[in-house]
Design a protein around this motif. Sequence first.
Motif, PDB file in Angstrom:
ATOM      1  N   PRO A 146      10.312  21.143  11.315  1.00  0.00           N
ATOM      2  CA  PRO A 146      10.422  22.095  12.256  1.00  0.00           C
ATOM      3  C   PRO A 146      11.588  23.268  12.019  1.00  0.00           C
ATOM      4  CG  PRO A 146      11.351  20.039  12.871  1.00  0.00           C
ATOM      5  CD  PRO A 146      10.761  19.808  11.698  1.00  0.00           C
ATOM      6  N   SER A 147      11.119  24.190  12.731  1.00  0.00           N
ATOM      7  CA  SER A 147      12.368  25.354  12.580  1.00  0.00           C
ATOM      8  C   SER A 147      12.459  25.685  13.925  1.00  0.00           C
ATOM      9  CB  SER A 147      11.679  26.748  11.532  1.00  0.00           C
ATOM     10  OG  SER A 147      12.641  27.708  11.730  1.00  0.00           O
ATOM     11  N   THR A 148      13.521  25.586  14.618  1.00  0.00           N
ATOM     12  CA  THR A 148      13.867  25.700  16.142  1.00  0.00           C
ATOM     13  C   THR A 148      14.616  26.874  16.294  1.00  0.00           C
ATOM     14  OG1 THR A 148      13.453  23.232  16.347  1.00  0.00           O
ATOM     15  CG2 THR A 148      14.273  24.868  17.994  1.00  0.00           C
ATOM     16  N   LEU A 149      14.175  27.790  17.349  1.00  0.00           N
ATOM     17  CA  LEU A 149      14.891  28.753  17.888  1.00  0.00           C
ATOM     18  C   LEU A 149      15.555  28.269  19.111  1.00  0.00           C
ATOM     19  CD1 LEU A 149      16.068  31.672  17.479  1.00  0.00           C
ATOM     20  CD2 LEU A 149      13.822  32.599  18.471  1.00  0.00           C
ATOM     21  N   SER A 150      16.794  28.406  19.352  1.00  0.00           N
ATOM     22  CA  SER A 150      17.631  28.156  20.588  1.00  0.00           C
ATOM     23  C   SER A 150      18.008  29.349  21.153  1.00  0.00           C
ATOM     24  CB  SER A 150      18.747  27.086  20.508  1.00  0.00           C
ATOM     25  OG  SER A 150      17.994  26.135  19.844  1.00  0.00           O
ATOM     26  N   SER A 151      17.920  29.572  22.526  1.00  0.00           N
ATOM     27  CA  SER A 151      18.311  30.735  23.350  1.00  0.00           C
ATOM     28  C   SER A 151      19.502  30.444  24.581  1.00  0.00           C
ATOM     29  CB  SER A 151      17.407  31.675  23.601  1.00  0.00           C
ATOM     30  OG  SER A 151      17.880  32.776  24.497  1.00  0.00           O
ATOM     31  N   ILE A 152      20.603  30.443  24.472  1.00  0.00           N
ATOM     32  CA  ILE A 152      21.490  30.194  25.515  1.00  0.00           C
ATOM     33  C   ILE A 152      21.432  31.427  26.527  1.00  0.00           C
ATOM     34  CG2 ILE A 152      23.829  29.735  26.418  1.00  0.00           C
ATOM     35  CD1 ILE A 152      24.249  28.577  23.366  1.00  0.00           C
ATOM     36  N   GLN A 153      21.087  31.042  27.707  1.00  0.00           N
ATOM     37  CA  GLN A 153      20.929  32.141  28.877  1.00  0.00           C
ATOM     38  C   GLN A 153      21.684  31.754  29.936  1.00  0.00           C
ATOM     39  OE1 GLN A 153      16.675  33.332  29.017  1.00  0.00           O
ATOM     40  NE2 GLN A 153      16.230  32.392  27.026  1.00  0.00           N
ATOM     41  N   LYS A 154      21.797  32.778  30.909  1.00  0.00           N
ATOM     42  CA  LYS A 154      22.424  32.198  32.221  1.00  0.00           C
ATOM     43  C   LYS A 154      21.522  31.280  32.941  1.00  0.00           C
ATOM     44  CE  LYS A 154      25.066  36.390  33.361  1.00  0.00           C
ATOM     45  NZ  LYS A 154      25.220  37.579  34.042  1.00  0.00           N
ATOM     46  N   ASN A 155      22.108  30.198  33.170  1.00  0.00           N
ATOM     47  CA  ASN A 155      21.515  29.027  33.891  1.00  0.00           C
ATOM     48  C   ASN A 155      20.480  28.397  33.273  1.00  0.00           C
ATOM     49  OD1 ASN A 155      23.135  29.699  36.445  1.00  0.00           O
ATOM     50  ND2 ASN A 155      21.721  31.327  36.552  1.00  0.00           N
ATOM     51  N   LYS A 156      20.221  28.518  31.988  1.00  0.00           N
ATOM     52  CA  LYS A 156      19.127  27.731  31.207  1.00  0.00           C
ATOM     53  C   LYS A 156      19.462  28.139  29.678  1.00  0.00           C
ATOM     54  CE  LYS A 156      15.524  31.559  30.952  1.00  0.00           C
ATOM     55  NZ  LYS A 156      14.262  31.896  31.508  1.00  0.00           N
ATOM     56  N   VAL A 157      18.782  27.164  28.892  1.00  0.00           N
ATOM     57  CA  VAL A 157      18.724  27.233  27.496  1.00  0.00           C
ATOM     58  C   VAL A 157      17.183  27.154  27.102  1.00  0.00           C
ATOM     59  CG1 VAL A 157      19.516  26.179  25.238  1.00  0.00           C
ATOM     60  CG2 VAL A 157      21.004  26.169  27.241  1.00  0.00           C
ATOM     61  N   SER A 158      16.759  27.800  26.303  1.00  0.00           N
ATOM     62  CA  SER A 158      15.402  27.489  25.940  1.00  0.00           C
ATOM     63  C   SER A 158      15.339  27.270  24.442  1.00  0.00           C
ATOM     64  CB  SER A 158      14.677  29.254  25.831  1.00  0.00           C
ATOM     65  OG  SER A 158      14.629  29.564  27.515  1.00  0.00           O
ATOM     66  N   PHE A 159      14.294  26.541  24.155  1.00  0.00           N
ATOM     67  CA  PHE A 159      13.976  25.950  22.741  1.00  0.00           C
ATOM     68  C   PHE A 159      12.463  26.198  22.310  1.00  0.00           C
ATOM     69  CE2 PHE A 159      17.251  23.346  24.619  1.00  0.00           C
ATOM     70  CZ  PHE A 159      18.073  23.367  23.362  1.00  0.00           C
ATOM     71  N   THR A 160      12.225  27.160  21.384  1.00  0.00           N
ATOM     72  CA  THR A 160      10.958  27.345  20.718  1.00  0.00           C
ATOM     73  C   THR A 160      10.905  26.583  19.190  1.00  0.00           C
ATOM     74  OG1 THR A 160      10.764  29.333  22.052  1.00  0.00           O
ATOM     75  CG2 THR A 160       9.276  28.897  20.030  1.00  0.00           C
ATOM     76  N   ALA A 161      10.158  25.803  18.696  1.00  0.00           N
ATOM     77  CA  ALA A 161       9.970  25.015  17.484  1.00  0.00           C
ATOM     78  C   ALA A 161       8.866  25.602  16.965  1.00  0.00           C
ATOM     79  CB  ALA A 161      10.298  23.526  17.733  1.00  0.00           C
ATOM     80  N   ASP A 162       8.904  25.842  15.884  1.00  0.00           N
ATOM     81  CA  ASP A 162       7.923  26.500  14.944  1.00  0.00           C
ATOM     82  C   ASP A 162       7.583  25.229  14.194  1.00  0.00           C
ATOM     83  OD1 ASP A 162       6.010  27.572  13.317  1.00  0.00           O
ATOM     84  OD2 ASP A 162       7.484  28.898  12.209  1.00  0.00           O
ATOM     85  N   LEU A 163       6.497  24.365  14.687  1.00  0.00           N
ATOM     86  CA  LEU A 163       6.225  23.323  13.919  1.00  0.00           C
ATOM     87  C   LEU A 163       4.414  23.163  14.121  1.00  0.00           C
ATOM     88  CD1 LEU A 163       7.507  19.701  13.860  1.00  0.00           C
ATOM     89  CD2 LEU A 163       5.163  20.119  14.940  1.00  0.00           C
ATOM     90  N   SER A 164       3.830  23.210  12.997  1.00  0.00           N
ATOM     91  CA  SER A 164       2.402  22.952  13.018  1.00  0.00           C
ATOM     92  C   SER A 164       2.030  21.741  12.690  1.00  0.00           C
ATOM     93  CB  SER A 164       1.681  23.731  11.722  1.00  0.00           C
ATOM     94  OG  SER A 164       1.989  25.212  11.987  1.00  0.00           O
ATOM     95  N   THR A 165       1.064  21.046  13.797  1.00  0.00           N
ATOM     96  CA  THR A 165       0.792  19.653  13.615  1.00  0.00           C
ATOM     97  C   THR A 165      -0.866  19.364  13.410  1.00  0.00           C
ATOM     98  OG1 THR A 165       2.631  19.026  15.178  1.00  0.00           O
ATOM     99  CG2 THR A 165       0.942  17.357  14.719  1.00  0.00           C
ATOM    100  N   THR A 166      -1.355  18.871  12.509  1.00  0.00           N
ATOM    101  CA  THR A 166      -2.725  18.344  12.404  1.00  0.00           C
ATOM    102  C   THR A 166      -3.081  16.955  12.930  1.00  0.00           C
ATOM    103  OG1 THR A 166      -2.781  19.593  10.339  1.00  0.00           O
ATOM    104  CG2 THR A 166      -4.558  18.051  10.828  1.00  0.00           C
ATOM    105  N   ILE A 167      -3.965  16.952  14.029  1.00  0.00           N
ATOM    106  CA  ILE A 167      -4.146  15.684  14.749  1.00  0.00           C
ATOM    107  C   ILE A 167      -5.585  15.351  14.392  1.00  0.00           C
ATOM    108  CG2 ILE A 167      -4.266  14.358  16.733  1.00  0.00           C
ATOM    109  CD1 ILE A 167      -2.671  17.046  18.095  1.00  0.00           C
ATOM    110  N   THR A 168      -5.651  14.224  13.470  1.00  0.00           N
ATOM    111  CA  THR A 168      -6.957  13.764  13.159  1.00  0.00           C
ATOM    112  C   THR A 168      -7.294  12.600  13.996  1.00  0.00           C
ATOM    113  OG1 THR A 168      -6.543  14.398  11.221  1.00  0.00           O
ATOM    114  CG2 THR A 168      -8.170  12.762  11.103  1.00  0.00           C
ATOM    115  N   ASN A 169      -8.650  12.558  14.259  1.00  0.00           N
ATOM    116  CA  ASN A 169      -9.286  11.400  15.310  1.00  0.00           C
ATOM    117  C   ASN A 169     -10.546  11.193  14.998  1.00  0.00           C
ATOM    118  OD1 ASN A 169     -10.619  11.286  18.539  1.00  0.00           O
ATOM    119  ND2 ASN A 169      -9.238   9.704  17.466  1.00  0.00           N
ATOM    120  N   ASP A 170     -11.235  10.204  14.703  1.00  0.00           N
ATOM    121  CA  ASP A 170     -12.544   9.789  14.492  1.00  0.00           C
ATOM    122  C   ASP A 170     -13.108  10.946  13.285  1.00  0.00           C
ATOM    123  OD1 ASP A 170     -12.541   7.776  15.775  1.00  0.00           O
ATOM    124  OD2 ASP A 170     -13.257   8.772  17.928  1.00  0.00           O
ATOM    125  N   GLY A 171     -12.268  11.306  12.453  1.00  0.00           N
ATOM    126  CA  GLY A 171     -12.681  12.325  11.322  1.00  0.00           C
ATOM    127  C   GLY A 171     -12.755  13.751  11.759  1.00  0.00           C
TER     128      GLY A 171
END
Length: 267
Positions: A146-171
């Motif tokens: 992952p490559s995460t971007l954090s943002s400290i703001q008034k009354n909150k902190v935001s997190f956005t993670a650049d992460l690609s996931t491949t989910i395989t199920n029954d082919g």
Amino acid sequence: MKKKVVSTKSQTTIFIIIAVLIAASIVLIIYSRTSSKKSDLEKEYFINQGIEPSINNIQNFIVDCLEETSKEALKIIGIHGGYYIPPELYYDLDWAFIPYYYYQGQFLMPTNQEVEMQLSLFVDDALGFCLSEINFRNFQLEYSHPSTLSSIQKNKVSFTADLSTTITNDGKTTQFELAQHTISINSSLYEILEVANYITETHKDDKNLICINCLTEIAKERNLFVDFIAFEEDTTLIMILENSTAPEPYIFEFLNKYTIDDLGVQT
């Protein structure tokens, strides 16, 4: 303006105080990992009931991982005074560290941007551990670092993670982009850093003086509590606490180190 007066205390007693406070914080982190994670409870339900989760469930587990890892990042950042990786000057407690914000004339407090970077580094390192626990027989997950971007703001902190996931199920494969799911956590970190900055910057005007009434008013406006503890003869531990954004108190701490002449030490 009142002169800063530090009384000499037993160093052993101070270490006991610090150990208790930080150990309590670590216990809270462990508790959040083992007892209150929504994703763990949901995964346990599927396992106990012998029910196969859906693709949507797996995707929700991934988002839950980001949320829980982000909460852990905030706790670690508080214990370590804005850092995940130790800065150049810090006090080593072996199992934790406390950074110096003022060190005999040097001003070392990190900027908000630097704290954001430290939050992101923690999430980048820890998120994979959570994702590895999403382990169901009929599902295979492959994901990038992952490559995460954090943002400290008034009354909150935001997190956005650049992460690609491949989910395989029954082919069949499904691509899931975590970057489309920003997590926002209620937090007073922005306000805490404002108070920490005021305390630190005060020394630029006069290293011998601090306006206690001003500090009290600033902290009160932000619903924060500030405590000064004699850590060593020439060092003060500053703790900023709040209990309005989470069930347990949030602790943020750092050290200021002075010369003996600056302190006006009384024994």
